[in-house]
Design a protein around this motif. Structure first.
Motif, PDB file in Angstrom:
ATOM      1  N   ILE A   1       0.850  -1.189   0.000  1.00 22.09           N
ATOM      2  CA  ILE A   1       0.000   0.000   0.000  1.00 22.09           C
ATOM      3  C   ILE A   1       0.884   1.237   0.000  1.00 22.09           C
ATOM      4  O   ILE A   1       1.737   1.402   0.873  1.00 22.09           O
ATOM      5  CB  ILE A   1      -0.935   0.000   1.217  1.00 22.09           C
ATOM      6  N   ASN A   2       0.667   2.111  -0.982  1.00 21.52           N
ATOM      7  CA  ASN A   2       1.497   3.292  -1.126  1.00 21.52           C
ATOM      8  C   ASN A   2       1.020   4.425  -0.211  1.00 21.52           C
ATOM      9  O   ASN A   2       0.012   4.296   0.493  1.00 21.52           O
ATOM     10  CB  ASN A   2       1.491   3.767  -2.588  1.00 21.52           C
ATOM     11  N   THR A   3       1.731   5.534  -0.252  1.00 26.59           N
ATOM     12  CA  THR A   3       1.442   6.693   0.567  1.00 26.59           C
ATOM     13  C   THR A   3       0.026   7.246   0.358  1.00 26.59           C
ATOM     14  O   THR A   3      -0.542   7.129  -0.729  1.00 26.59           O
ATOM     15  CB  THR A   3       2.456   7.825   0.252  1.00 26.59           C
ATOM     16  N   ASN A   4      -0.535   7.822   1.417  1.00 26.13           N
ATOM     17  CA  ASN A   4      -1.818   8.536   1.347  1.00 26.13           C
ATOM     18  C   ASN A   4      -2.897   7.708   0.649  1.00 26.13           C
ATOM     19  O   ASN A   4      -3.515   8.135  -0.317  1.00 26.13           O
ATOM     20  CB  ASN A   4      -1.633   9.872   0.626  1.00 26.13           C
ATOM     21  N   THR A   5      -3.113   6.513   1.176  1.00 22.32           N
ATOM     22  CA  THR A   5      -4.064   5.569   0.571  1.00 22.32           C
ATOM     23  C   THR A   5      -5.060   5.101   1.615  1.00 22.32           C
ATOM     24  O   THR A   5      -4.712   4.905   2.778  1.00 22.32           O
ATOM     25  CB  THR A   5      -3.320   4.355  -0.016  1.00 22.32           C
ATOM     26  N   LYS A   6      -6.300   4.898   1.183  1.00 25.76           N
ATOM     27  CA  LYS A   6      -7.326   4.310   2.043  1.00 25.76           C
ATOM     28  C   LYS A   6      -7.999   3.180   1.277  1.00 25.76           C
ATOM     29  O   LYS A   6      -8.500   3.380   0.167  1.00 25.76           O
ATOM     30  CB  LYS A   6      -8.370   5.340   2.476  1.00 25.76           C
ATOM     31  N   LEU A   7      -8.000   1.993   1.883  1.00 27.14           N
ATOM     32  CA  LEU A   7      -8.693   0.872   1.244  1.00 27.14           C
ATOM     33  C   LEU A   7      -9.423   0.030   2.290  1.00 27.14           C
ATOM     34  O   LEU A   7      -9.089   0.063   3.468  1.00 27.14           O
ATOM     35  CB  LEU A   7      -7.724   0.006   0.423  1.00 27.14           C
ATOM     36  N   ARG A   8     -10.407  -0.705   1.810  1.00 26.72           N
ATOM     37  CA  ARG A   8     -11.192  -1.606   2.663  1.00 26.72           C
ATOM     38  C   ARG A   8     -10.983  -3.029   2.170  1.00 26.72           C
ATOM     39  O   ARG A   8     -11.155  -3.327   0.989  1.00 26.72           O
ATOM     40  CB  ARG A   8     -12.685  -1.248   2.599  1.00 26.72           C
ATOM     41  N   LEU A   9     -10.604  -3.898   3.090  1.00 24.56           N
ATOM     42  CA  LEU A   9     -10.379  -5.304   2.783  1.00 24.56           C
ATOM     43  C   LEU A   9     -11.511  -6.120   3.379  1.00 24.56           C
ATOM     44  O   LEU A   9     -11.793  -6.021   4.576  1.00 24.56           O
ATOM     45  CB  LEU A   9      -9.037  -5.751   3.365  1.00 24.56           C
ATOM     46  N   ALA A  10     -12.185  -6.905   2.548  1.00 25.69           N
ATOM     47  CA  ALA A  10     -13.307  -7.721   3.011  1.00 25.69           C
ATOM     48  C   ALA A  10     -13.131  -9.145   2.521  1.00 25.69           C
ATOM     49  O   ALA A  10     -12.911  -9.385   1.333  1.00 25.69           O
ATOM     50  CB  ALA A  10     -14.632  -7.146   2.508  1.00 25.69           C
ATOM     51  N   LEU A  11     -13.215 -10.105   3.439  1.00 22.08           N
ATOM     52  CA  LEU A  11     -13.142 -11.521   3.115  1.00 22.08           C
ATOM     53  C   LEU A  11     -14.413 -12.182   3.612  1.00 22.08           C
ATOM     54  O   LEU A  11     -14.705 -12.137   4.812  1.00 22.08           O
ATOM     55  CB  LEU A  11     -11.924 -12.172   3.781  1.00 22.08           C
ATOM     56  N   PHE A  12     -15.214 -12.760   2.722  1.00 21.03           N
ATOM     57  CA  PHE A  12     -16.403 -13.476   3.158  1.00 21.03           C
ATOM     58  C   PHE A  12     -16.813 -14.499   2.107  1.00 21.03           C
ATOM     59  O   PHE A  12     -16.722 -14.252   0.912  1.00 21.03           O
ATOM     60  CB  PHE A  12     -17.574 -12.524   3.451  1.00 21.03           C
ATOM     61  N   GLY A  13     -17.216 -15.641   2.603  1.00 23.57           N
ATOM     62  CA  GLY A  13     -17.669 -16.702   1.700  1.00 23.57           C
ATOM     63  C   GLY A  13     -16.614 -17.039   0.661  1.00 23.57           C
ATOM     64  O   GLY A  13     -15.461 -17.312   0.967  1.00 23.57           O
ATOM     65  N   LEU A  14     -17.016 -17.017  -0.602  1.00 26.65           N
ATOM     66  CA  LEU A  14     -16.130 -17.356  -1.706  1.00 26.65           C
ATOM     67  C   LEU A  14     -15.494 -16.129  -2.333  1.00 26.65           C
ATOM     68  O   LEU A  14     -14.975 -16.203  -3.439  1.00 26.65           O
ATOM     69  CB  LEU A  14     -16.914 -18.121  -2.778  1.00 26.65           C
ATOM     70  N   THR A  15     -15.527 -15.001  -1.640  1.00 27.98           N
ATOM     71  CA  THR A  15     -15.088 -13.749  -2.233  1.00 27.98           C
ATOM     72  C   THR A  15     -14.042 -13.051  -1.380  1.00 27.98           C
ATOM     73  O   THR A  15     -14.140 -13.020  -0.159  1.00 27.98           O
ATOM     74  CB  THR A  15     -16.300 -12.807  -2.429  1.00 27.98           C
TER      75      THR A  15
END
Length: 313
Positions: free
Chosen positions: A125-139
């Protein structure tokens, strides 16, 4: 007693569970030889409702294919195999809401981070970044709200890996790829393998880009596929900024991604200058000195910024 209000996250999970159950039910029904034309048309209409319906159904198709490849036994044992597969699929549907993990990851200006998932996937993840990580079921899903990340996908093939950025979705086809979201423009570059890119607006066709290729997209559609300089794309992981005949205005924009104190251009004529070279992203003063060496520029330090302007004669 007043009924508790349903939160946004709860509504999201209910919708996902319902969609998963629908996809599982349709898959099991379509596999049966006695389904009729009316059911087929209803199924096709369900698929056409949204990209999410098609993606969820494809997960079960892929699961069936992967499990079916494991079975190469005589026909007399086929019945027990099918029953086993159905039980596994029902289990995935029933436990979908139990296997849920979500995390928000934010990097500050000048900060980088690496995430290692249990399946072997790494996310830089590079500078000044916002992300959402979601793990559920087959995805496995990552939503980039702003910034840049490089994904190297692990060997697990039963669960899809998708990245949502801007107004599009990037689906992994076994690969390593970089995603950069700036304002309303998303740029995807593939270092290894391939990815499929589709926009929220289904009027635009999807595209597949291979190793060494890149493209950008926005609400206006997909750009042409171009050759990617993979060394330049991934240089940020080594704290390097690489420019190839890049407008000075864009160079300054990149510098400001890595440093709290911004640099500003006050003369519009400076935008036409082009920069080529490799620089240390962490050395702000060195970057400013390099620009003053390359061009007839002067710098002035104000309270909250550094200003670049044309050198006075």
């Amino acid at each position: 007693m007043e009924k508790p209000q349903q939160t946004e996250q709860t509504r999201f999970e209910v919708e996902e569970n319902s969609l998963t159950e629908q996809a599982a039910a349709w898959f099991l029904r379509i596999q049966q030889s006695d389904h009729n034309n009316a059911e087929q048309k209803t199924f096709e209409a369900w698929l056409a409702q949204s990209e999410a319906h098609r993606a969820e159904y494809q997960q079960y198709v892929r699961l069936w294919q992967n499990l079916d490849q494991l079975e190469r036994k005589p026909q007399k044992k086929r019945h027990s195999t099918i029953v086993g597969i159905i039980l596994i699929m029902v289990m995935f549907s029933a436990l979908h809401w139990l296997v849920h993990y979500e995390e928000v990851i934010i990097t500050a200006i000048g900060e980088r981070e690496q995430i290692n998932l249990a399946d072997g996937t790494t996310i830089d993840i590079n500078t000044n970044t916002k992300l959402r990580l979601a793990l559920f079921g087959l995805t496995r899903k990552v939503t980039i709200e702003h910034g840049e990340a490089l994904f190297k996908i692990g060997n697990e093939r039963l669960r899809t890996f998708e990245v949502y950025a801007g107004n599009g979705t990037i689906r992994d086809i076994g690969t390593e790829f970089n995603v950069n979201l700036e304002k309303d423009k998303t740029t995807v570059a593939v270092l290894e393998g391939a990815v499929e890119i589709s926009l929220d607006d289904l009027l635009f066709p999807s595209a597949i880009i291979q190793s060494g290729q890149q493209l950008s997209y926005s609400k206006h559609g997909l750009s042409d596929t171009l050759r990617a300089d993979t060394g330049t794309v991934a240089a940020w992981r080594k704290n390097r900024l690489v420019f190839r005949d890049t407008p000075l205005s864009e160079v300054v924009q990149q510098i400001n991604r890595y440093h709290i104190r911004p640099v500003r251009l006050v003369d519009t004529q400076l935008n036409t200058l082009r920069v080529s070279g490799e620089f240390n992203a962490t050395d702000r003063d060195g970057l400013v000195r390099a620009l003053k060496t390359l061009f007839p520029l002067q710098s002035s330090e104000l309270d909250d910024m550094t200003v670049l302007h044309v050198e006075k004669q």
